[in-house]
Design an enzyme around this catalytic site. Structure first.
Site, PDB file in Angstrom:
ATOM      1  N   ASP A   1      41.141  31.574  45.119  1.00 17.25           N
ATOM      2  CA  ASP A   1      42.188  32.370  44.482  1.00 17.25           C
ATOM      3  C   ASP A   1      41.676  33.782  44.205  1.00 17.25           C
ATOM      4  OD1 ASP A   1      44.386  33.286  43.068  1.00 17.25           O
ATOM      5  OD2 ASP A   1      44.625  31.459  41.913  1.00 17.25           O
ATOM      6  N   ASP A   2      42.258  34.774  44.861  1.00 15.42           N
ATOM      7  CA  ASP A   2      41.925  36.196  44.661  1.00 15.42           C
ATOM      8  C   ASP A   2      40.532  36.577  45.173  1.00 15.42           C
ATOM      9  OD1 ASP A   2      44.368  36.354  43.456  1.00 15.42           O
ATOM     10  OD2 ASP A   2      43.666  37.105  41.535  1.00 15.42           O
TER      11      ASP A   2
ATOM     12  N   CYS B   1      50.270  34.886  44.658  1.00 13.77           N
ATOM     13  CA  CYS B   1      49.975  33.453  44.584  1.00 13.77           C
ATOM     14  C   CYS B   1      51.009  32.518  45.200  1.00 13.77           C
ATOM     15  CB  CYS B   1      49.753  33.066  43.127  1.00 13.77           C
ATOM     16  SG  CYS B   1      48.445  33.996  42.317  1.00 13.77           S
TER      17      CYS B   1
ATOM     18  N   ARG C   1      51.010  30.559  48.972  1.00 17.44           N
ATOM     19  CA  ARG C   1      50.858  29.102  49.078  1.00 17.44           C
ATOM     20  C   ARG C   1      52.060  28.453  49.747  1.00 17.44           C
ATOM     21  NH1 ARG C   1      46.542  28.194  45.296  1.00 17.44           N
ATOM     22  NH2 ARG C   1      45.940  30.321  44.744  1.00 17.44           N
TER      23      ARG C   1
ATOM     24  N   LYS D   1      45.040  24.315  41.916  1.00 18.17           N
ATOM     25  CA  LYS D   1      46.233  25.056  41.520  1.00 18.17           C
ATOM     26  C   LYS D   1      47.390  24.818  42.500  1.00 18.17           C
ATOM     27  CE  LYS D   1      47.609  29.925  41.514  1.00 18.17           C
ATOM     28  NZ  LYS D   1      47.115  31.303  41.436  1.00 18.17           N
TER      29      LYS D   1
ATOM     30  N   HIS E   1      51.225  25.866  41.950  1.00 15.47           N
ATOM     31  CA  HIS E   1      51.957  27.136  41.878  1.00 15.47           C
ATOM     32  C   HIS E   1      53.182  27.225  42.790  1.00 15.47           C
ATOM     33  CE1 HIS E   1      51.097  31.428  40.246  1.00 15.47           C
ATOM     34  NE2 HIS E   1      52.289  30.954  39.892  1.00 15.47           N
TER      35      HIS E   1
ATOM     36  N   SER F   1      48.872  29.751  37.760  1.00 13.21           N
ATOM     37  CA  SER F   1      47.621  30.497  37.609  1.00 13.21           C
ATOM     38  C   SER F   1      46.980  30.291  36.237  1.00 13.21           C
ATOM     39  CB  SER F   1      47.856  31.992  37.839  1.00 13.21           C
ATOM     40  OG  SER F   1      48.251  32.243  39.161  1.00 13.21           O
TER      41      SER F   1
ATOM     42  N   HIS G   1      40.135  33.759  40.242  1.00 12.29           N
ATOM     43  CA  HIS G   1      41.230  34.440  39.546  1.00 12.29           C
ATOM     44  C   HIS G   1      40.829  34.675  38.081  1.00 12.29           C
ATOM     45  CE1 HIS G   1      45.258  35.052  37.870  1.00 12.29           C
ATOM     46  NE2 HIS G   1      45.771  35.071  39.095  1.00 12.29           N
TER      47      HIS G   1
ATOM     48  N   ASP H   1      43.738  33.067  49.012  1.00  6.68           N
ATOM     49  CA  ASP H   1      45.197  33.193  48.985  1.00  6.68           C
ATOM     50  C   ASP H   1      45.669  34.636  49.076  1.00  6.68           C
ATOM     51  OD1 ASP H   1      44.468  33.992  46.397  1.00  6.68           O
ATOM     52  OD2 ASP H   1      46.208  33.044  45.466  1.00  6.68           O
ATOM     53  N   ASN H   2      44.813  35.589  48.829  1.00  2.47           N
ATOM     54  CA  ASN H   2      45.107  37.018  48.978  1.00  2.47           C
ATOM     55  C   ASN H   2      43.833  37.791  48.665  1.00  2.47           C
ATOM     56  OD1 ASN H   2      47.021  36.252  46.173  1.00  2.47           O
ATOM     57  ND2 ASN H   2      45.171  37.482  45.922  1.00  2.47           N
TER      58      ASN H   2
ATOM     59  N   LYS I   1      45.117  43.053  46.185  1.00  3.53           N
ATOM     60  CA  LYS I   1      46.180  42.110  45.858  1.00  3.53           C
ATOM     61  C   LYS I   1      47.460  42.839  45.444  1.00  3.53           C
ATOM     62  CE  LYS I   1      47.273  38.460  42.494  1.00  3.53           C
ATOM     63  NZ  LYS I   1      46.717  37.546  41.460  1.00  3.53           N
TER      64      LYS I   1
END
Length: 468
Positions: free
Chosen positions: A37-38, A76, A80, A129, A131, A154, A218, A270-271, A291
């Protein structure tokens, strides 16, 4: 012909499928899909980063490293949704990041990767996660997953948010039940990893799909005591080291159960990094912005794939590809003779390193409902749009810096020579610009574009819950 139908025709009816019938076997491979994540494009050692990531670097040496791999949106939930359905998030009505107050969720009629693989006899699990909706019936158990443990959204969407927000208590869910609120986030990565290891051992005799969407790195950053101050490079590096070690534990469990040769392992983010958090954010590796933008720093992510029977060790793929491509690729690997009607393409020829193989259709980059950029081959055309950017120094210690609204006009970039998107090449390449604009025109008719007022002829609605 709508874009998805065209993709389906190309992906299934052409020689791409005929050339690789050997990858569709009677014993389908296990699939382990790990989603950070991130995490930034430049965070890993194998992507030129300064962090120590020996297990992920080993994964690159034992498999394939993509240099130009993308998420469908740099945020996010939308990211996904694209990964799990093989569709652009705009097509299924999931944009942005769904928060605790959101009434939207992925629609029950959408077929997820877990549902597709479950229909082929796979055991399925998600540890981390989700989301994609936290109101029943929108949790993973209703979208093809046999087991679930983790956060519904998140880790900053609760009282531990870095800046004061009116969020409710953050739930930790096991299956469909909230087992505690405001959990100790130092344990999140370890919990996901241990659950993953146990799942691998429990399902060693049958094909399985394991989805591990870690909540880290994240913000707010949390790391277990075993990795705290372990790198000497700050909290972000410590968190990354724990994620790397966790990947190592999952790889070891696969090896311990003698499943290496029959298991696909994929690692992605994810980004791009949330740059406003400064020393609590990752690095883009020199790419533009991060992001929340459609510039390379927001949408280009690390992607590593180990598949011993298909992918040559140490191979590198420089062709553009996207998360939406994994569903048709893995469906084929699982033995499906016909693919669902999705936006993604079968990446098998790229994984085989076939000479001349490419993902020929364009990649579309939306922010919410606005089409902001299109990539085809080496060229990426941005359309005039606003975007978030830093207004001064980034934050530090977990507090964000200030941002402002930036703006770009139409601009064409050669991503082979200029991956940082610094030199507009539109003036000397009018034919390329015209071709990309035609691709965008087709996309707007199909998926819509709020900037031009197009509604999109083939978009679907998400599940929408009534407010209580």
């Amino acid at each position: 012909m709508p874009i998805p139908s065209l993709i389906l025709a190309l992906a299934i009816s052409t020689a791409h499928g005929d050339n690789h019938a050997s990858t569709v076997t009677q014993t389908p491979p296990n699939i382990v899909l790990i989603f950070a994540d991130d995490m930034g494009y430049g965070d890993l050692g194998c992507y030129g980063g300064k962090n120590l990531t020996p297990n992920l670097d080993r994964l690159a040496l034992e498999g394939m490293r993509f240099t130009d791999f993308y998420v469908a949106q740099a945020v996010c939930s939308a990211s996904r949704a694209a990964l799990l359905t093989g569709c652009y998030p705009n097509r299924i009505g999931i944009n942005g990041a769904l928060g605790p107050a959101s009434m939207n969720a992925i629609h029950p009629d959408e077929q997820t990767m877990a549902e597709l693989l479950k229909s082929q006899g796979y055991a399925t699990a998600i540890y981390g996660k989700w989301h994609l909706g936290h109101r029943e019936p929108s949790l993973p158990a209703h979208h093809g997953f046999d087991d679930y443990f983790g956060l519904p959204y998140s880790n900053d969407m609760g009282p531990q948010h870095p800046t004061p927000r009116a969020f409710p208590d953050l739930p930790l869910i096991d299956g469909t039940a909230v087992i505690t609120k405001n959990p100790d986030q130092r344990k999140l990565t370890g919990w996901s990893t241990q659950k993953s290891v146990n799942f691998i051992k429990a399902n060693r005799e049958r094909p399985f799909f394991l989805y591990v969407p870690y909540s880290m790195p994240h913000v707010p950053l949390h790391v277990s005591e075993a990795y705290e101050r372990g790198t000497g490079r700050g909290l972000y590096a410590d968190v990354l080291a724990e994620v790397d070690a966790s990947v190592g534990s999952i790889l070891k469990a696969i090896d311990d159960e003698s499943l290496r040769e029959q298991t696909i392992v994929i690692f992605m983010s994810d980004n791009g990094p949330w740059l406003t958090y400064g020393d609590h954010a990752g690095t883009t590796g020199g790419l533009r912005e991060g992001k929340g933008t459609t510039f390379e720093g927001g949408v280009k992510v690390p992607c590593l794939v180990r598949w011993p029977s298909v992918v040559a060790p140490g191979s590198v793929c420089r062709e553009p590809a996207m998360t939406i491509d994994w569903l048709p690729t893995l469906a084929r690997a699982a033995g499906m003779e016909s693919m669902p009607n999705v936006d993604g393409r079968d990446l098998t020829p790229l994984l085989h390193s076939d000479p001349g193989a490419s993902r020929s259709d364009p990649l579309l980059f939306y922010w919410n409902g606005e089409l902001q950029a299109v990539r085809s081959g080496r060229w990426k055309l941005h359309f005039a749009h606003d975007h978030v950017t830093l207004a001064g120094p980034p934050g530090s210690g977990g507090r964000p810096g200030k941002t402002r609204t930036g703006h770009t006009e139409d601009a064409l970039y050669d991503l082979v020579d200029d991956p940082a998107e610094t030199r507009d090449r539109a003036a000397e390449n009018p034919v390329v610009v015209a071709e990309l604009k035609e691709m965008a025109k087709s996309a707007r008719l199909d998926l819509g574009d709020t900037a031009t007022g197009h509604a999109g002829a083939h978009v679907r609605k998400p599940a929408i819950f009534e407010s209580k």
